[in-house]
Design a protein around this motif. Structure first.
Motif, mmCIF file in Angstrom:
data_model
loop_
_atom_site.group_PDB
_atom_site.id
_atom_site.type_symbol
_atom_site.label_atom_id
_atom_site.label_comp_id
_atom_site.label_asym_id
_atom_site.label_seq_id
_atom_site.Cartn_x
_atom_site.Cartn_y
_atom_site.Cartn_z
ATOM 1 N N ASP A 62 38.045 25.312 58.293
ATOM 2 C CA ASP A 62 37.421 26.552 58.737
ATOM 3 C C ASP A 62 37.528 27.668 57.699
ATOM 4 N N ALA A 63 37.576 27.312 56.430
ATOM 5 C CA ALA A 63 37.655 28.330 55.388
ATOM 6 C C ALA A 63 36.766 27.941 54.208
ATOM 7 N N LEU A 64 36.188 28.950 53.595
ATOM 8 C CA LEU A 64 35.507 28.767 52.317
ATOM 9 C C LEU A 64 36.531 29.132 51.247
ATOM 10 N N VAL A 65 36.773 28.215 50.334
ATOM 11 C CA VAL A 65 37.762 28.452 49.282
ATOM 12 C C VAL A 65 37.004 28.833 48.015
ATOM 13 N N PHE A 66 37.322 30.003 47.492
ATOM 14 C CA PHE A 66 36.618 30.558 46.337
ATOM 15 C C PHE A 66 37.588 30.663 45.169
ATOM 16 N N ASP A 67 37.319 29.913 44.110
ATOM 17 C CA ASP A 67 38.135 29.969 42.893
ATOM 18 C C ASP A 67 37.450 30.924 41.917
ATOM 19 N N VAL A 68 37.905 32.146 41.908
ATOM 20 C CA VAL A 68 37.274 33.165 41.066
ATOM 21 C C VAL A 68 37.398 32.800 39.587
ATOM 22 N N GLY A 69 38.467 32.081 39.244
ATOM 23 C CA GLY A 69 38.669 31.686 37.860
ATOM 24 C C GLY A 69 37.651 30.677 37.370
ATOM 25 N N ALA A 70 37.026 29.953 38.282
ATOM 26 C CA ALA A 70 36.007 28.969 37.900
ATOM 27 C C ALA A 70 34.599 29.533 37.999
ATOM 28 N N CYS A 71 34.461 30.674 38.617
ATOM 29 C CA CYS A 71 33.131 31.275 38.841
ATOM 30 C C CYS A 71 32.557 31.793 37.524
ATOM 31 N N THR A 72 31.298 31.486 37.278
ATOM 32 C CA THR A 72 30.612 31.959 36.083
ATOM 33 C C THR A 72 29.714 33.157 36.382
ATOM 34 N N ALA A 73 29.760 33.641 37.617
ATOM 35 C CA ALA A 73 28.937 34.779 38.038
ATOM 36 C C ALA A 73 27.447 34.491 37.829
ATOM 37 N N PRO A 82 21.624 35.974 50.561
ATOM 38 C CA PRO A 82 21.776 37.383 50.178
ATOM 39 C C PRO A 82 22.409 38.237 51.269
ATOM 40 N N GLY A 83 22.304 37.826 52.526
ATOM 41 C CA GLY A 83 22.911 38.609 53.596
ATOM 42 C C GLY A 83 24.411 38.451 53.673
ATOM 43 N N ALA A 84 24.921 37.326 53.212
ATOM 44 C CA ALA A 84 26.350 37.038 53.347
ATOM 45 C C ALA A 84 27.108 37.151 52.033
ATOM 46 N N VAL A 85 26.371 37.219 50.933
ATOM 47 C CA VAL A 85 27.017 37.237 49.616
ATOM 48 C C VAL A 85 26.447 38.399 48.811
ATOM 49 N N THR A 86 27.322 39.192 48.239
ATOM 50 C CA THR A 86 26.889 40.278 47.372
ATOM 51 C C THR A 86 27.706 40.234 46.078
ATOM 52 N N SER A 87 27.241 40.961 45.102
ATOM 53 C CA SER A 87 27.964 41.021 43.841
ATOM 54 C C SER A 87 29.164 41.955 43.980
ATOM 55 N N SER A 88 30.284 41.569 43.413
ATOM 56 C CA SER A 88 31.501 42.379 43.555
ATOM 57 C C SER A 88 31.480 43.612 42.666
ATOM 58 N N GLY A 89 30.771 43.540 41.549
ATOM 59 C CA GLY A 89 30.810 44.644 40.593
ATOM 60 C C GLY A 89 32.113 44.683 39.808
ATOM 61 N N GLU A 90 32.955 43.688 40.024
ATOM 62 C CA GLU A 90 34.275 43.664 39.388
ATOM 63 C C GLU A 90 34.327 42.555 38.344
ATOM 64 N N PHE A 91 34.583 42.897 37.109
ATOM 65 C CA PHE A 91 34.649 41.866 36.071
ATOM 66 C C PHE A 91 36.023 41.776 35.427
ATOM 67 N N GLU A 92 36.915 42.682 35.763
ATOM 68 C CA GLU A 92 38.261 42.634 35.206
ATOM 69 C C GLU A 92 39.113 41.765 36.122
ATOM 70 N N LEU A 93 39.289 40.523 35.752
ATOM 71 C CA LEU A 93 39.872 39.533 36.650
ATOM 72 C C LEU A 93 41.176 38.954 36.115
ATOM 73 N N ALA A 94 41.878 39.678 35.305
ATOM 74 C CA ALA A 94 43.141 39.163 34.788
ATOM 75 C C ALA A 94 44.138 39.002 35.934
ATOM 76 N N ALA A 95 44.909 37.926 35.889
ATOM 77 C CA ALA A 95 45.932 37.676 36.902
ATOM 78 C C ALA A 95 47.139 37.059 36.218
ATOM 79 N N THR A 96 48.297 37.248 36.807
ATOM 80 C CA THR A 96 49.518 36.681 36.224
ATOM 81 C C THR A 96 49.736 35.240 36.661
ATOM 82 N N SER A 97 48.997 34.819 37.670
ATOM 83 C CA SER A 97 49.123 33.448 38.160
ATOM 84 C C SER A 97 47.735 32.904 38.473
ATOM 85 N N ARG A 98 47.486 31.656 38.084
ATOM 86 C CA ARG A 98 46.186 31.027 38.348
ATOM 87 C C ARG A 98 45.884 31.023 39.837
#
Ligand code: SF4
Length: 113
Positions: A62-73, A82-98
């Motif tokens: 019952d979950a959609l799993v989204f790996d932002v690290g694999a997303c190519t935008a 288009p009704g359920a998905v929008t662009s985040s406008g966020e491109f700074e995606l650095a994280a300390t853990s994968r």
């Protein structure tokens, strides 16, 4: 080349002020999507998984799993829903853990008869 060199000498700084200040060009960058959980059911989640070319999306019960690290935008999921998905406008995606780049989005429960 010479023109840019002379312009740099005249102005002093020739690069942008990023990251101290956001760069105006960032508004034109493709960015990973955000998903409206209230609009996502299992059928739509499966369609989004099918259109994602980089396997950044998968459904886990019952979950959609989204790996932002694999997303190519690429925007294909947004085109598909288009009704359920929008662009985040966020491109700074650095994280300390994968693992911090993997999000679980709960799907809307379907009414049972
Ligand atoms: S933007 Fe493209 S790569 Fe990212 S989740 Fe959507 S379909 Fe997949």
């Amino acid at each position: 080349m010479t023109l840019w060199f002379l312009r740099g000498l005249r102005r002093g700084v020739v690069t942008t002020r990023y990251p101290a200040r956001p760069d105006d060009s960032a508004a034109d960058l493709p960015t990973p999507p955000v998903f409206r959980a209230e609009d996502l059911d299992q059928a739509l989640a499966d369609r989004l998984v099918a259109v994602c070319p980089s396997h950044a999306l998968r459904r886990d019960a019952d979950a959609l799993v989204f790996d932002v690290g694999a997303c190519t935008a690429c925007g294909r999921c947004q085109e598909a829903a288009p009704g359920a998905v929008t662009s985040s406008g966020e491109f700074e995606l650095a994280a300390t853990s994968r693992g911090h780049l993997v999000k679980r989005i709960p799907l809307r429960r379907e009414a049972r008869a």
